[in-house]
Scaffold this active site. Structure first.
Site, PDB file in Angstrom:
ATOM      1  N   HIS A  20       6.956  20.425 -11.864  1.00  0.00           N
ATOM      2  CA  HIS A  20       7.289  20.938 -13.206  1.00  0.00           C
ATOM      3  C   HIS A  20       7.859  22.355 -13.094  1.00  0.00           C
ATOM      4  O   HIS A  20       8.843  22.693 -13.748  1.00  0.00           O
ATOM      5  CB  HIS A  20       6.035  21.000 -14.095  1.00  0.00           C
ATOM      6  CG  HIS A  20       5.430  19.658 -14.413  1.00  0.00           C
ATOM      7  ND1 HIS A  20       4.096  19.373 -14.244  1.00  0.00           N
ATOM      8  CD2 HIS A  20       5.985  18.528 -14.903  1.00  0.00           C
ATOM      9  CE1 HIS A  20       3.862  18.130 -14.622  1.00  0.00           C
ATOM     10  NE2 HIS A  20       4.991  17.591 -15.010  1.00  0.00           N
ATOM     11  N   LYS A  44      -0.699   8.047 -22.638  1.00  0.00           N
ATOM     12  CA  LYS A  44      -1.578   8.775 -21.711  1.00  0.00           C
ATOM     13  C   LYS A  44      -2.771   9.349 -22.445  1.00  0.00           C
ATOM     14  O   LYS A  44      -2.685   9.673 -23.615  1.00  0.00           O
ATOM     15  CB  LYS A  44      -0.794   9.908 -21.023  1.00  0.00           C
ATOM     16  CG  LYS A  44       0.328   9.375 -20.160  1.00  0.00           C
ATOM     17  CD  LYS A  44       1.056  10.481 -19.446  1.00  0.00           C
ATOM     18  CE  LYS A  44       2.209   9.893 -18.618  1.00  0.00           C
ATOM     19  NZ  LYS A  44       3.049  10.924 -18.038  1.00  0.00           N
ATOM     20  N   ARG A  93      12.647  12.229 -10.692  1.00  0.00           N
ATOM     21  CA  ARG A  93      12.381  12.144  -9.252  1.00  0.00           C
ATOM     22  C   ARG A  93      13.126  10.993  -8.605  1.00  0.00           C
ATOM     23  O   ARG A  93      13.462  11.037  -7.424  1.00  0.00           O
ATOM     24  CB  ARG A  93      10.867  11.958  -9.006  1.00  0.00           C
ATOM     25  CG  ARG A  93      10.042  13.173  -9.337  1.00  0.00           C
ATOM     26  CD  ARG A  93       8.585  12.828  -9.426  1.00  0.00           C
ATOM     27  NE  ARG A  93       8.361  11.880 -10.520  1.00  0.00           N
ATOM     28  CZ  ARG A  93       7.161  11.565 -11.004  1.00  0.00           C
ATOM     29  NH1 ARG A  93       6.082  12.082 -10.461  1.00  0.00           N
ATOM     30  NH2 ARG A  93       7.050  10.711 -11.996  1.00  0.00           N
ATOM     31  N   SER A 136       1.420  14.578 -11.655  1.00  0.00           N
ATOM     32  CA  SER A 136       0.152  15.088 -12.182  1.00  0.00           C
ATOM     33  C   SER A 136      -0.983  14.120 -11.871  1.00  0.00           C
ATOM     34  O   SER A 136      -2.103  14.532 -11.589  1.00  0.00           O
ATOM     35  CB  SER A 136       0.257  15.270 -13.696  1.00  0.00           C
ATOM     36  OG  SER A 136       1.188  16.261 -14.006  1.00  0.00           O
TER      37      SER A 136
HETATM   38  O1  PNS Z   1       5.253  14.510 -18.884  1.00  0.00           O
HETATM   39  P1  PNS Z   1       5.560  13.204 -19.576  1.00  0.00           P
HETATM   40  O2  PNS Z   1       4.291  12.454 -19.859  1.00  0.00           O
HETATM   41  O3  PNS Z   1       6.563  12.373 -18.856  1.00  0.00           O
HETATM   42  O4  PNS Z   1       6.214  13.631 -20.987  1.00  0.00           O
HETATM   43  C1  PNS Z   1       6.521  12.644 -21.956  1.00  0.00           C
HETATM   44  C2  PNS Z   1       6.735  13.326 -23.316  1.00  0.00           C
HETATM   45  C3  PNS Z   1       5.482  14.082 -23.750  1.00  0.00           C
HETATM   46  C4  PNS Z   1       7.920  14.268 -23.220  1.00  0.00           C
HETATM   47  C5  PNS Z   1       7.089  12.204 -24.332  1.00  0.00           C
HETATM   48  O5  PNS Z   1       6.045  11.275 -24.364  1.00  0.00           O
HETATM   49  C6  PNS Z   1       7.342  12.761 -25.739  1.00  0.00           C
HETATM   50  O6  PNS Z   1       8.432  13.181 -26.005  1.00  0.00           O
HETATM   51  N1  PNS Z   1       6.296  12.717 -26.588  1.00  0.00           N
HETATM   52  C7  PNS Z   1       6.383  13.166 -27.977  1.00  0.00           C
HETATM   53  C8  PNS Z   1       6.657  11.979 -28.898  1.00  0.00           C
HETATM   54  C9  PNS Z   1       8.141  11.659 -28.904  1.00  0.00           C
HETATM   55  O7  PNS Z   1       8.950  12.450 -29.326  1.00  0.00           O
HETATM   56  N2  PNS Z   1       8.514  10.468 -28.330  1.00  0.00           N
HETATM   57  C10 PNS Z   1       9.901  10.091 -28.101  1.00  0.00           C
HETATM   58  C11 PNS Z   1      10.584   9.488 -29.283  1.00  0.00           C
HETATM   59  S1  PNS Z   1       9.775   8.118 -30.007  1.00  0.00           S
END
Ligand code: PNS
Length: 171
Positions: A20, A44, A93, A136
């Protein structure tokens, strides 16, 4: 559109890894301002609470003047609108990450445009080879199994103790 190039970097950061941080550093070089935001991911169930994740992100970005850290309880696109950010960055990645990110990019752009009349583009930043294996979930497993030497290769030194203490306090 703002003349300042503002980007957001949303994620779960449970906990933040060197992967990150690599994306944050590189994003901070591209944009005038980068807002790192802890968001909720429905799929998650985070181990670390939101405030701990924000605190850890603040510690590891302390030296980066154009980086801010926040938490937001809503959609990534809504946070971009709130910040006046026209860009979202995501670290990728491998091909699996790209497949996962592809529809998110499109949905986020649609939410911003159709709900808020706001332009939001996503830039994928390939993680450097040194951080290719970082995740993570691996870090959580390594720490839970007390494999501290290996875990320390993937977590910034400034938050290693915090991460260990927080994991232990859950037991
Ligand atoms: O680190 P991650 O878990 O890959 O991050 C994913 C994250 C938090 C960026 C994604 O789940 C997210 O954007 N969550 C907020 C809800 C949202 O906007 N979802 C996408 C459109 S439905």
């Amino acid at each position: 559109m703002s003349t300042k190039r503002i980007a957001i970097y949303g994620g779960t950061f449970d906990p933040p890894t060197l992967g990150h941080l690599d994306v944050i550093r590189r994003g901070a070089r591209i944009f005038d301002k980068l807002v790192v935001v802890v968001l909720n991911n429905e799929a998650k169930n985070p181990v670390f609470n939101v405030q701990s994740r924000v605190n850890m992100l603040r510690k590891i970005t302390d030296d980066l003047n154009n980086v801010e850290v926040a938490a937001f309880d809503g959609l990534l696109a809504q946070f971009a609108v709130k910040c006046g950010a026209n860009y979202s960055i995501r670290g990728v990645r491998n091909g699996f990450d790209v497949e996962y990110e592809r529809p998110m990019f499109d949905l986020n752009a649609q939410i911003a445009e159709e709900e808020y009349n706001h332009k939001l583009d996503t830039l994928f930043i390939p993680t450097s080879l040194a951080n290719f294996n970082t995740s993570s979930s691996f870090v959580r497993e390594l720490l839970a199994g007390k494999a501290f030497k290996v875990a320390s290769k993937y977590v910034d030194k400034r938050i290693l103790n915090d991460v260990v203490e927080l994991i232990n306090s859950k037991k």
